[in-house]
Motif scaffolding. Structure first.
Motif, PDB file in Angstrom:
ATOM      1  N   ASP A  17       1.167  -1.366  -0.062  1.00 55.31           N
ATOM      2  CA  ASP A  17       0.022   0.020  -0.137  1.00 55.31           C
ATOM      3  C   ASP A  17       0.695   1.415   0.101  1.00 55.31           C
ATOM      4  O   ASP A  17       1.994   1.626   0.934  1.00 55.31           O
ATOM      5  CB  ASP A  17      -0.598   0.075   1.496  1.00 55.31           C
ATOM      6  CG  ASP A  17      -1.409   1.030   1.051  1.00 55.31           C
ATOM      7  OD1 ASP A  17      -1.907   1.986   0.108  1.00 55.31           O
ATOM      8  OD2 ASP A  17      -2.644   1.830   2.925  1.00 55.31           O
ATOM      9  N   THR A  18       0.200   2.270  -1.038  1.00 51.35           N
ATOM     10  CA  THR A  18       1.897   3.065  -1.057  1.00 51.35           C
ATOM     11  C   THR A  18       1.248   4.778  -0.557  1.00 51.35           C
ATOM     12  O   THR A  18       2.068   5.118   0.266  1.00 51.35           O
ATOM     13  CB  THR A  18       1.478   3.690  -3.090  1.00 51.35           C
ATOM     14  OG1 THR A  18       0.731   3.988  -2.924  1.00 51.35           O
ATOM     15  CG2 THR A  18       2.084   2.538  -3.848  1.00 51.35           C
ATOM     16  N   SER A  19       0.559   3.849   0.543  1.00 52.81           N
ATOM     17  CA  SER A  19       0.340   5.347   1.255  1.00 52.81           C
ATOM     18  C   SER A  19       0.547   4.974   2.666  1.00 52.81           C
ATOM     19  O   SER A  19       0.086   5.909   3.880  1.00 52.81           O
ATOM     20  CB  SER A  19      -1.183   5.847   1.505  1.00 52.81           C
ATOM     21  OG  SER A  19      -1.961   4.186   1.654  1.00 52.81           O
ATOM     22  N   SER A  20       0.739   3.932   2.841  1.00 51.30           N
ATOM     23  CA  SER A  20       1.303   3.682   4.493  1.00 51.30           C
ATOM     24  C   SER A  20       2.934   3.295   5.038  1.00 51.30           C
ATOM     25  O   SER A  20       2.977   3.981   4.159  1.00 51.30           O
ATOM     26  CB  SER A  20       0.983   1.584   4.413  1.00 51.30           C
ATOM     27  OG  SER A  20       2.483   1.084   3.288  1.00 51.30           O
ATOM     28  N   VAL A  21       2.681   3.778   6.037  1.00 49.21           N
ATOM     29  CA  VAL A  21       3.874   4.436   6.564  1.00 49.21           C
ATOM     30  C   VAL A  21       4.760   3.487   6.107  1.00 49.21           C
ATOM     31  O   VAL A  21       5.982   3.798   5.907  1.00 49.21           O
ATOM     32  CB  VAL A  21       3.726   4.139   8.460  1.00 49.21           C
ATOM     33  CG1 VAL A  21       3.414   3.394   8.759  1.00 49.21           C
ATOM     34  CG2 VAL A  21       5.027   4.939   8.638  1.00 49.21           C
ATOM     35  N   GLU A  22       4.623   2.232   6.270  1.00 48.98           N
ATOM     36  CA  GLU A  22       5.756   0.939   6.070  1.00 48.98           C
ATOM     37  C   GLU A  22       6.714   1.446   4.904  1.00 48.98           C
ATOM     38  O   GLU A  22       7.450   1.121   4.281  1.00 48.98           O
ATOM     39  CB  GLU A  22       4.773  -0.352   6.391  1.00 48.98           C
ATOM     40  CG  GLU A  22       4.324  -0.702   7.978  1.00 48.98           C
ATOM     41  CD  GLU A  22       3.139  -0.267   7.867  1.00 48.98           C
ATOM     42  OE1 GLU A  22       3.304  -0.669   9.134  1.00 48.98           O
ATOM     43  OE2 GLU A  22       2.360   0.538   7.324  1.00 48.98           O
ATOM     44  N   TYR A  23       5.516   1.658   3.226  1.00 52.42           N
ATOM     45  CA  TYR A  23       5.402   1.638   2.291  1.00 52.42           C
ATOM     46  C   TYR A  23       6.307   2.762   2.458  1.00 52.42           C
ATOM     47  O   TYR A  23       8.180   2.851   1.621  1.00 52.42           O
ATOM     48  CB  TYR A  23       4.903   2.306   1.139  1.00 52.42           C
ATOM     49  CG  TYR A  23       5.294   1.825   0.253  1.00 52.42           C
ATOM     50  CD1 TYR A  23       5.296   1.092  -1.031  1.00 52.42           C
ATOM     51  CD2 TYR A  23       5.267   3.323  -0.289  1.00 52.42           C
ATOM     52  CE1 TYR A  23       5.981   1.550  -2.439  1.00 52.42           C
ATOM     53  CE2 TYR A  23       5.963   3.567  -1.480  1.00 52.42           C
ATOM     54  CZ  TYR A  23       6.378   2.985  -2.889  1.00 52.42           C
ATOM     55  OH  TYR A  23       6.530   2.839  -4.130  1.00 52.42           O
TER      56      TYR A  23
END
Length: 521
Positions: A437-443
């Motif tokens: 998920d490109t909106s995630s903090v992990e990404y």
């Protein structure tokens, strides 16, 4: 038998899951049959007490671990006293024992010396008059099962089944043999036949309980054990099973009371002593737990699981040297099983003996390649030793078992960056970021490591980290932010984030230790 012994088979199948193997021994069958025979000639032997040992598996144990035992009952029909020759007392004194009694005495001599080979060999030389005796055939098969010769036991059992298929003792024997030989279907069918004739049969109900234990259906197993006690309230193995299941079901008061009942009858029951230790440990009474497990070890000095427990209780008292001795003893007993290595490795890490810890974790993955937690530890410890390629190999292996674990992905990327190998780092992260998920903090964090940032990228991710509500994921992100700055050469900024992690209360993530090392602690 010539004395007319009525025998129902008594089993104490001690299943100890150690080193991925199942060890099977037999205790009470032989003693009770021999006592019955020898008592007919006025020579009742002293009955030897043998502990029922039932212990937990794997891992993890780590946790409440699982084991099984089965027992039925035995009854002896009184035999007539030998007729004395009143006219010639000397001749009466020299009257020989009946063949079955003579055979039983000789067999007992072998068993008293733990000479299983001699005991089994005696059946090959027994007289023709005894070879067709059902009770002795049951005894022979029981010994074969105890010796791990299940196929030979099955041959005897099959012959007895054809000869007397309705004999409950024969059905019990064959049900147990089928269970030992892994024929669950046949074992269940025979248990069904037994229960159709005797719904409260101890052996059959215990056998069904064992199967439920293996499926972790402890409540159902508990009910079967209870049913086994209906007509045999003092059945030691059914009592043990009830107590053990009560422990797994967190009915700790019932578990303690039942194990104490077993110990009141037999203070040498190592399995019951071990569980009393576990129950004490549940209340954090580690001194008392240590005493119980040490007593258990007196009666079962080669039990692997007991030394695992002893080490745990000693560690919880901060007796680290004693904990190390206990787990080292377990390793010596079974060097092919992983759990003692894992426990000792954790202890060595806690004692800052990192080389020893690493050696043990490598032994863990050698003996249990699927224990991925050890690969994580290898990655961490090799990181501490600045062995970047070996650290990467550890985290890559851990990633195989947990493919979406962003922590492992970031640590692999960090090992490449420690080697100044930005090309391979980008190649790896290109694949690692796929389908995220490109909106995630992990990404966002993986992208930061890939692009090597810039002030705008750094400022973009920091507010996302601050918005994380749960402490563990927020603490993990603080670490990777600190590590990012460390890799960029900004040690002061790195230490600010590492210090935030140190100020957290009881953090439960592996990055905490990495942050400690980052601060030079």
């Amino acid at each position: 038998m010539t004395a007319g012994i009525s025998t129902v088979l008594i089993w104490r199948n001690i299943c100890i899951k150690e080193s991925g193997m199942k060890k099977l021994t037999l205790s009470a069958t032989i003693v009770l049959i021999l006592v019955s025979v020898l008592s007919s000639c006025g020579s009742t032997p002293k009955q030897e007490k043998q502990p029922v040992l039932q212990q937990e598996s794997d891992a993890g144990q780590q946790g409440k671990s699982e084991t099984s035992a089965a027992e039925s009952g035995a009854a002896a029909v009184n035999q007539p006293e030998p007729v004395q020759n009143e006219e010639n007392p000397a001749e009466a004194a020299q009257v020989q024992d009946p063949p079955d009694v003579s055979f039983a005495k000789k067999l007992k001599e072998y068993l008293d010396k733990d000479d299983m080979a001699g005991a089994l060999a005696s059946f090959d030389t027994m007289s023709d008059a005894l070879k067709d005796d059902t009770d002795l055939q049951i005894l022979h098969a029981s010994l074969l099962v105890s010796a791990g010769r299940g196929a030979e036991a099955a041959e005897i059992g099959s012959a007895l089944q054809e000869k007397d298929g309705k004999n409950i003792s024969v059905l019990e024997l064959n049900a147990q043999i089928a269970a030992v030989n892994g024929d669950k279907k046949k074992s269940n069918e025979l248990a069904g036949q037994i229960l159709a004739a005797d719904p409260y049969n101890a052996s059959a109900n215990i056998q069904l309980a064992q199967q439920q234990v293996l499926q972790r259906k402890y409540k159902i197993a508990y009910n079967y054990y209870k049913k086994a006690l209906t007509n045999d309230p003092d059945n030691a193995d059914a009592l043990f099973g009830c107590a053990q299941m009560a422990y797994y079901l967190d009915n700790l008061d019932e578990s303690k009371a039942t194990f104490q009942k077993i110990l009141d009858r037999d203070g040498t029951n190592a399995g019951a002593l071990a569980y009393m230790g576990k129950l004490s440990a549940e209340q954090e009474k580690y001194v008392q737990a240590t005493k119980y497990i040490q007593d258990a070890i007196k009666y079962a000095p080669d039990n692997y699981s007991f030394y695992l427990d002893l080490g745990t209780y000693q560690r919880n008292q901060e007796n680290y040297d004693e904990a190390e001795k206990a787990w080292t003893k377990a390793v010596g007993l079974n060097p092919d099983y992983f759990l003692a290595y894992a426990y000792r490795a954790g202890l060595y890490n806690e004692m800052n003996r990192y080389a020893d810890s690493l050696a043990d974790y490598y032994s863990v993955v050698k003996t249990n390649p699927k224990y991925y937690y050890a690969y994580e530890e290898i990655g961490m410890l090799e990181w501490h030793e600045k062995n970047w390629a070996k650290s990467r190999a550890g985290f890559m292996k851990a990633l195989e078992f947990s493919k979406d674990n962003y922590s492992y992905k970031l640590m692999v990327a960090a090992t490449y960056l420690k080697e100044k190998n930005t090309v391979e780092c980008k190649n790896f992260l290109k694949t690692a970021m796929r389908n995220m998920d490109t909106s995630s903090v992990e990404y966002g964090m993986l992208r930061l490591y890939n692009d090597q940032g810039g002030i705008n990228a750094e400022n973009a991710i920091l507010p996302k980290i601050d918005k994380i509500e749960k402490t563990t994921p927020r603490g993990k992100m603080w670490f990777y932010m600190g590590l990012y700055y460390e890799l960029k050469g900004s040690q002061k900024l790195a230490e600010e984030f590492y210090t935030k992690i140190m100020n957290m209360q009881t953090p439960m993530f592996f990055e905490y230790e990495l942050a400690e090392w980052g601060l030079g602690k």
